[in-house]
Design an enzyme around this catalytic site. Structure first.
Site, mmCIF file in Angstrom:
data_model
loop_
_atom_site.group_PDB
_atom_site.id
_atom_site.type_symbol
_atom_site.label_atom_id
_atom_site.label_comp_id
_atom_site.label_asym_id
_atom_site.label_seq_id
_atom_site.Cartn_x
_atom_site.Cartn_y
_atom_site.Cartn_z
ATOM 1 N N ASN A 185 14.333 -13.722 8.717
ATOM 2 C CA ASN A 185 14.783 -12.372 9.077
ATOM 3 C C ASN A 185 13.957 -11.833 10.232
ATOM 4 O O ASN A 185 12.777 -12.153 10.381
ATOM 5 C CB ASN A 185 14.728 -11.438 7.862
ATOM 6 C CG ASN A 185 13.420 -10.685 7.764
ATOM 7 O OD1 ASN A 185 13.199 -9.675 8.446
ATOM 8 N ND2 ASN A 185 12.510 -11.182 6.915
ATOM 9 N N GLY A 205 12.900 -6.046 11.910
ATOM 10 C CA GLY A 205 12.163 -5.209 12.852
ATOM 11 C C GLY A 205 11.926 -3.795 12.368
ATOM 12 O O GLY A 205 12.045 -2.827 13.139
ATOM 13 N N PHE A 206 11.575 -3.657 11.066
ATOM 14 C CA PHE A 206 11.274 -2.333 10.506
ATOM 15 C C PHE A 206 12.417 -1.337 10.709
ATOM 16 O O PHE A 206 12.192 -0.195 11.148
ATOM 17 C CB PHE A 206 9.995 -1.749 11.114
ATOM 18 C CG PHE A 206 8.713 -2.308 10.544
ATOM 19 C CD1 PHE A 206 8.706 -3.095 9.409
ATOM 20 C CD2 PHE A 206 7.495 -2.037 11.158
ATOM 21 C CE1 PHE A 206 7.523 -3.601 8.888
ATOM 22 C CE2 PHE A 206 6.290 -2.530 10.650
ATOM 23 C CZ PHE A 206 6.305 -3.320 9.517
ATOM 24 N N ASN A 237 1.155 -2.254 5.956
ATOM 25 C CA ASN A 237 1.756 -3.495 6.446
ATOM 26 C C ASN A 237 1.314 -3.752 7.886
ATOM 27 O O ASN A 237 1.779 -3.088 8.812
ATOM 28 C CB ASN A 237 3.286 -3.398 6.367
ATOM 29 C CG ASN A 237 3.978 -4.713 6.658
ATOM 30 O OD1 ASN A 237 3.388 -5.631 7.207
ATOM 31 N ND2 ASN A 237 5.245 -4.793 6.302
ATOM 32 N N SER A 278 3.975 -7.844 9.591
ATOM 33 C CA SER A 278 5.344 -8.202 9.927
ATOM 34 C C SER A 278 5.368 -8.892 11.287
ATOM 35 O O SER A 278 4.767 -8.400 12.245
ATOM 36 C CB SER A 278 6.233 -6.951 9.975
ATOM 37 O OG SER A 278 7.499 -7.272 10.522
ATOM 38 N N ASN A 308 7.893 -9.130 13.196
ATOM 39 C CA ASN A 308 9.040 -8.658 13.969
ATOM 40 C C ASN A 308 8.796 -7.361 14.726
ATOM 41 O O ASN A 308 9.721 -6.799 15.306
ATOM 42 C CB ASN A 308 10.242 -8.488 13.031
ATOM 43 C CG ASN A 308 10.591 -9.780 12.321
ATOM 44 O OD1 ASN A 308 10.672 -10.831 12.940
ATOM 45 N ND2 ASN A 308 10.774 -9.708 11.008
ATOM 46 N N THR A 309 7.556 -6.871 14.709
ATOM 47 C CA THR A 309 7.177 -5.703 15.496
ATOM 48 C C THR A 309 6.100 -6.129 16.481
ATOM 49 O O THR A 309 5.015 -6.559 16.060
ATOM 50 C CB THR A 309 6.649 -4.567 14.594
ATOM 51 O OG1 THR A 309 7.697 -4.147 13.720
ATOM 52 C CG2 THR A 309 6.182 -3.387 15.428
ATOM 53 N N LYS A 339 -1.289 -5.644 3.430
ATOM 54 C CA LYS A 339 -0.482 -6.857 3.358
ATOM 55 C C LYS A 339 -0.731 -7.697 4.598
ATOM 56 O O LYS A 339 -0.557 -7.213 5.722
ATOM 57 C CB LYS A 339 1.004 -6.503 3.243
ATOM 58 C CG LYS A 339 1.908 -7.706 3.001
ATOM 59 C CD LYS A 339 3.319 -7.261 2.626
ATOM 60 C CE LYS A 339 4.190 -8.451 2.249
ATOM 61 N NZ LYS A 339 5.542 -8.028 1.775
ATOM 62 N N ASN A 388 2.879 -11.992 3.807
ATOM 63 C CA ASN A 388 4.153 -11.672 4.440
ATOM 64 C C ASN A 388 4.856 -12.973 4.843
ATOM 65 O O ASN A 388 4.432 -14.060 4.450
ATOM 66 C CB ASN A 388 3.918 -10.789 5.670
ATOM 67 C CG ASN A 388 5.031 -9.798 5.919
ATOM 68 O OD1 ASN A 388 6.203 -10.139 5.837
ATOM 69 N ND2 ASN A 388 4.677 -8.555 6.232
#
Length: 467
Positions: free
Chosen positions: A186, A189-190, A285, A288, A290-291, A327, A356
């Site tokens: 996935n 992107g928040f 967090n 992630s 995706n950021t 995380k 994550n």
């Protein structure tokens, strides 16, 4: 002679018709087909008709009630072997995800009807969990289906990630199933509705709880109902968890807006101040994939500063302080993991979630290469070795003094127990829950009890380090 016979036959054939026309009282002049239909149609006697309707109605009601009882039991095989496979085959991953949230939001979700065995109970941060199975952040991103998710049997539900301002996330498509690996990539992107919307939903949930429970709880007074309390004041007044559930905790995962400065910590501080009063657990967090720039917050110097500032913000909240966790990613080196463990111990943070999703693509993947090459975080069974290795490193570095939550590739009881033996107090599901359906929680809990035999969950936490 032939013409003569034909004339006789023709007159003979016409005779009945002429006779019928001259004798209207003998038979109706309706077409032959209608005459036949009137001769075979018979009305049932009134009692027989009523009995037939009664039987049909009763059978329909009994079947409907039985089916509803079956459907709303999370253990029903229809969920794992029919509903979930159908969704996988007729919808893309994100549409299926949205549909699942819609079903849970409006109360059409099944429930785990069995009480948790005492062997599964565990304590952390001064609170008791009826079982150690949690739902990871990313499933209920906007806090829409909290109660239904608890009803599925989770001991801990984590919503989010939630960003200060609404943002749509990355363009679609942004979620991909790797069926052969039972994995997912996935790059959401928040995507978030923002702090204010989530806070409104949490406050509305509190109001509904108050009005539904007013008749049964002696501490719910008219003044309390009129005060529109937040989670902290309500839990103080009633002596309950902010999850509003006995022996179950609610976590809120906090993220950053993509437009924020990559090294800024303000987004997390805002989230703590606004949403902290509604949470039993707050999760920072920083992992992630995706950021852009987010994982840079795991660098030693920035990470230490981040932990210090979020601890100050958390401690400034009124009422009981929620536990504060961070995380982390599974792609960190041993030295980076050591730095994170040391900073966490020094700052006084309450725990770490490991881990994550991963940006790596293990060689063990079986799925189509075109999907494997998609950008984003990989979750599911291929993630487990990386996450487990990181958790072991953190546990050993902290001498088991820090509460750890294991997350990544947990598909059955053996996976969950392997995390526990490595040092995890709690574990979290996501991808296996999406693949196997609503009965996954109960299935894993039952399997754990079978594997534990005479032991309890708490007996196996960190067991591999005790030998």
């Amino acid at each position: 002679m032939t013409f003569f016979k034909a004339s006789i036959y023709a007159r003979a054939w016409r005779t009945p018709i002429l006779y019928q026309a001259k004798q209207p009282n003998f038979v109706s002049v309706r077409p032959r087909s209608r005459v036949l239909s009137t001769t075979v149609t018979q009305q049932l006697p009134p009692f027989t008709a009523k009995l037939k309707n009664f039987i049909i109605g009763t059978v329909s009601i009994v079947f409907g009630v039985t089916f509803l009882e079956y459907y709303f039991d999370s253990r029903a095989a229809i969920h794992k072997y029919f509903v979930t496979p159908v969704l996988r085959n007729v919808t893309d991953a994100e549409t299926s995800h949205k549909f699942a949230i819609w079903v849970a939001k409006w109360g059409f979700c099944p429930k785990d009807r069995l009480a948790d065995d005492e062997k599964l109970a565990v304590r952390a941060w001064g609170k008791t969990f009826s079982n150690p199975i949690g739902l990871a952040a990313g499933f209920d991103k906007h806090g829409e289906a909290i109660d239904s998710l608890f009803d599925l049997g989770f001991g801990y539900v984590e919503i989010g990630s939630v960003t200060p301002e609404p943002q749509s996330g990355n363009p679609q498509p942004r979620m991909f199933r790797l069926h052969d690996d039972k994995a997912v990539i996935n790059r959401y992107g928040f995507n978030s509705v923002g702090h204010k919307m989530v806070e409104l939903r949490l406050r509305d949930r509190l109001r509904r709880y108050l009005y539904k429970s007013a008749k049964f709880h002696p501490r719910i007074t008219a003044s309390l109902l009129a005060s529109s309390p937040d989670g902290a004041s309500l839990s103080d007044a009633l002596g309950i968890n902010r999850s509003l559930k006995d022996d179950k905790l609610l976590g809120i995962n906090l993220g950053k807006n993509k437009s924020s400065d990559p090294e800024s910590i303000n987004d997390y501080v805002k989230g703590i101040k606004l949403l902290g009063p509604y949470a039993d657990v707050l999760v920072i967090n920083v992992s992630s994939p995706n950021t852009p720039g987010l994982r840079g917050l795991q660098r030693k110097d920035i990470f230490e500063k981040l932990l210090n500032e979020v601890i100050i913000a958390r401690n400034s909240l009124s009422g009981p302080n929620p536990a504060l966790l961070v995380k982390i990613a599974p792609d960190l080196s041993d030295d980076e993991l050591d730095d994170i463990a040391d900073a966490a111990m020094k700052s006084g943070v309450d725990g770490i979630i490991v881990s994550n999703t991963t940006i790596s693509r293990p060689n063990s993947l079986y799925s189509d290469s075109s999907l494997v090459s998609e950008t984003g975080g990989l979750s599911g069974p291929p993630l487990k070795p990386l996450a487990l290795k990181s958790l072991r490193r953190i546990y050993k570095r902290t001498n088991g003094e820090l509460t750890l939550i294991g997350c990544g590739g947990i598909s059955d009881a053996k996976d969950a127990l392997e995390y526990a033996r490595a040092g995890a107090t709690l574990v979290q599901l996501y991808t296996s829950f999406a693949y196997d359906g609503v009965g996954k929680v109960r299935e894993i809990k039952d399997e754990i009890l079978s594997e534990l035999k005479d032991k309890k969950w708490v007996d196996v936490i960190g067991e591999q380090w005790k030998n």
